[in-house]
Design an enzyme around this catalytic site. Structure first.
Site, PDB file in Angstrom:
ATOM      1  N   SER A 156       4.479   1.591 -10.762  1.00 30.51           N
ATOM      2  CA  SER A 156       2.854   1.864 -10.726  1.00 30.51           C
ATOM      3  C   SER A 156       2.437   2.052 -12.202  1.00 30.51           C
ATOM      4  O   SER A 156       2.668   2.626 -12.884  1.00 30.51           O
ATOM      5  CB  SER A 156       2.827   3.455 -10.119  1.00 30.51           C
ATOM      6  OG  SER A 156       1.481   3.740 -10.259  1.00 30.51           O
ATOM      7  N   ASP A 292      -4.639  -3.591  -3.837  1.00 25.67           N
ATOM      8  CA  ASP A 292      -5.573  -3.017  -2.873  1.00 25.67           C
ATOM      9  C   ASP A 292      -6.455  -4.106  -2.104  1.00 25.67           C
ATOM     10  O   ASP A 292      -7.006  -3.456  -1.198  1.00 25.67           O
ATOM     11  CB  ASP A 292      -6.551  -2.240  -3.959  1.00 25.67           C
ATOM     12  CG  ASP A 292      -6.014  -0.849  -4.202  1.00 25.67           C
ATOM     13  OD1 ASP A 292      -5.097  -0.372  -3.842  1.00 25.67           O
ATOM     14  OD2 ASP A 292      -6.655  -0.257  -5.230  1.00 25.67           O
ATOM     15  N   ARG A 323       0.885   0.142   3.807  1.00 23.06           N
ATOM     16  CA  ARG A 323      -0.382  -0.832   4.073  1.00 23.06           C
ATOM     17  C   ARG A 323       0.241  -2.096   4.391  1.00 23.06           C
ATOM     18  O   ARG A 323      -0.489  -2.655   5.110  1.00 23.06           O
ATOM     19  CB  ARG A 323      -0.911  -1.015   2.693  1.00 23.06           C
ATOM     20  CG  ARG A 323      -2.036   0.262   2.767  1.00 23.06           C
ATOM     21  CD  ARG A 323      -3.228   0.073   1.552  1.00 23.06           C
ATOM     22  NE  ARG A 323      -4.096   1.065   1.370  1.00 23.06           N
ATOM     23  CZ  ARG A 323      -4.512   1.373   0.413  1.00 23.06           C
ATOM     24  NH1 ARG A 323      -4.288   0.556  -0.579  1.00 23.06           N
ATOM     25  NH2 ARG A 323      -5.191   2.767   0.050  1.00 23.06           N
TER      26      ARG A 323
END
Length: 410
Positions: A156, A292, A323
């Site tokens: 991250s 994203d 996701r």
């Protein structure tokens, strides 16, 4: 709140809302400055409000008048719980900051946030004087010390940004070393850019960042630029969008470059950006730096000509939802020809999708991606728990309807 969307042609234009990513960073820097800063911010969301609430709990005073947010910085860190809601940026950015400012902090989180990983940031902070409680509410004790921090570069970028905010406040000089591969680097670049606007010096090396200690954040009059991440949904619909910096550091600016390489026509004229996807064709998409965008890109490629492979999206498993799974479920239920791989998707484009009922998985990006998909469906689309969109774009459906969409709350 469930939402029903009836397929309808959309057109017209909207103005981009303020970048959530830049807003987090500017607010944090302002709260650490020597005196008041003024942040021009034309939009807010649950995530931005979480950062404001936490900074206020740390001792900042934040007031708003119209689009101007005045930040009176933290002079002495105060006690009080830091409620991050579901904002991963808020939690990961402020863990090191709180540890640099005071000896004890308690972080509270909701939704899926307590399940999202904190390693290796947690272990590196422990090596530098901080102890963590085993679970949420997350209590940290001790004062952060400087030195060498070593992080895996593909977990991250938010861990790196959090340290970059905190390390200038420490007495010692520090260095962050990233173990390749380094992913989502544009988000780190964004942090460095904002830090420099607030007077902080960062020396960049090859996969490393050197930060001198005892630096002072300078006050700044800062205007938050338009948000590429949220604008991409309207660009994908063929709506013209104003207020975007074509040279922005935001990683999701790559959206137009990716689509251009896959046959889309891009027009930047008169302050408006317009994308036409009529001639979109399949290809290979590397999601390493644009995680994203993956749900939206998967939606677009589900009605493009030919086959598309999306890879290097494994980190999507640790977002507001998994996701990879939620995007797969959403598009499968709408009739797309999509296969899930370990780190992405294989998609065979179809002329149109069927429609039907999908779950939001309490994920704002799944909601907005499903809304874009509805425009390519034969029948209506129902999104369950669509209020999840408020995390980043509370007025999304109002804007959607303003350009011709037909969304109705149920």
């Amino acid at each position: 709140m469930d939402v029903s969307l009836t397929p309808a042609p959309v057109s017209g234009h909207i103005g981009a809302i303020a970048s959530k990513s830049y807003a987090h960073r500017a607010l944090i820097c302002a709260a650490l400055a020597e005196s008041d800063s003024f942040i021009r911010l034309n939009y807010s969301s649950k995530d931005i409000e979480a950062t404001i609430e936490c900074l206020t709990a740390l001792g900042a005073s934040i007031t708003r008048e119209g689009e101007v947010t005045r930040v009176t910085p933290i002079k002495k860190a105060t006690d009080g719980e830091l409620f991050c809601n579901e904002s991963g940026s808020t939690l990961r950015f402020l863990l090191p900051v709180a540890a640099a400012k005071k000896s004890k902090s308690v972080f509270i989180a909701s939704g899926k946030l307590p399940e999202r990983p904190l390693s290796p940031l947690k272990e590196e902070m422990e090596r530098h004087g901080i102890t963590f409680s085993p679970s949420f509410p997350l209590e940290i004790n001790g004062r952060l010390s400087g030195g060498e921090f070593v992080l895996q570069g593909d977990i991250s970028s938010q861990f790196v940004s959090g340290l970059l905010f905190a390390l200038p406040l420490l007495e010692e000089d520090s260095e962050i070393k990233l173990i390749p591969p380094v992913e989502s680097k544009p988000y780190i670049d964004m942090t460095v850019e904002v830090l420099r606007r607030f007077g902080i010096e960062i020396t960049e090396g090859i996969n490393s960042y050197f930060v001198k200690g005892n630096q002072s954040y300078k006050p700044c009059d800062y205007t938050v630029e338009g948000d590429w991440s949220n604008a991409t949904y309207f660009l994908a619909m063929g709506v013209k969008v104003s207020g975007l910096d074509i040279n922005s550091t935001q990683g999701d600016r790559a959206f137009i470059e990716i689509l251009s390489s896959l046959g889309a026509e891009i027009e930047n004229k008169g302050g408006f950006l317009h994308v036409s996807t009529d001639s979109l064709h399949g290809g290979n998409i590397d999601a390493k730096n644009i995680p994203d965008l993956v749900p939206l890109l998967a939606v677009l490629m589900s009605t493009a000509k030919g086959k598309t492979v999306i890879k290097n999206a494994k980190r999507l498993k640790y977002k507001e939802s998994d996701r990879l799974e939620s995007t797969y479920q959403m598009l499968s239920r709408l009739g797309a020809d999509i296969k899930k791989t370990d780190d992405g998707f294989i998609i065979e484009g179809k002329t149109e999708l069927d429609g039907g009922e999908v779950d939001s998985f309490n994920d704002h990006r799944i909601v907005m991606s499903a809304a874009v998909a509805s425009l390519k469906c034969k029948k209506e689309v129902k999104i369950k728990n669509a209020f999840a969109v408020a995390k980043s774009y509370p007025t999304f459906f109002e804007d959607f309807n303003s350009v011709g969409g037909e969304a109705q709350c149920l």
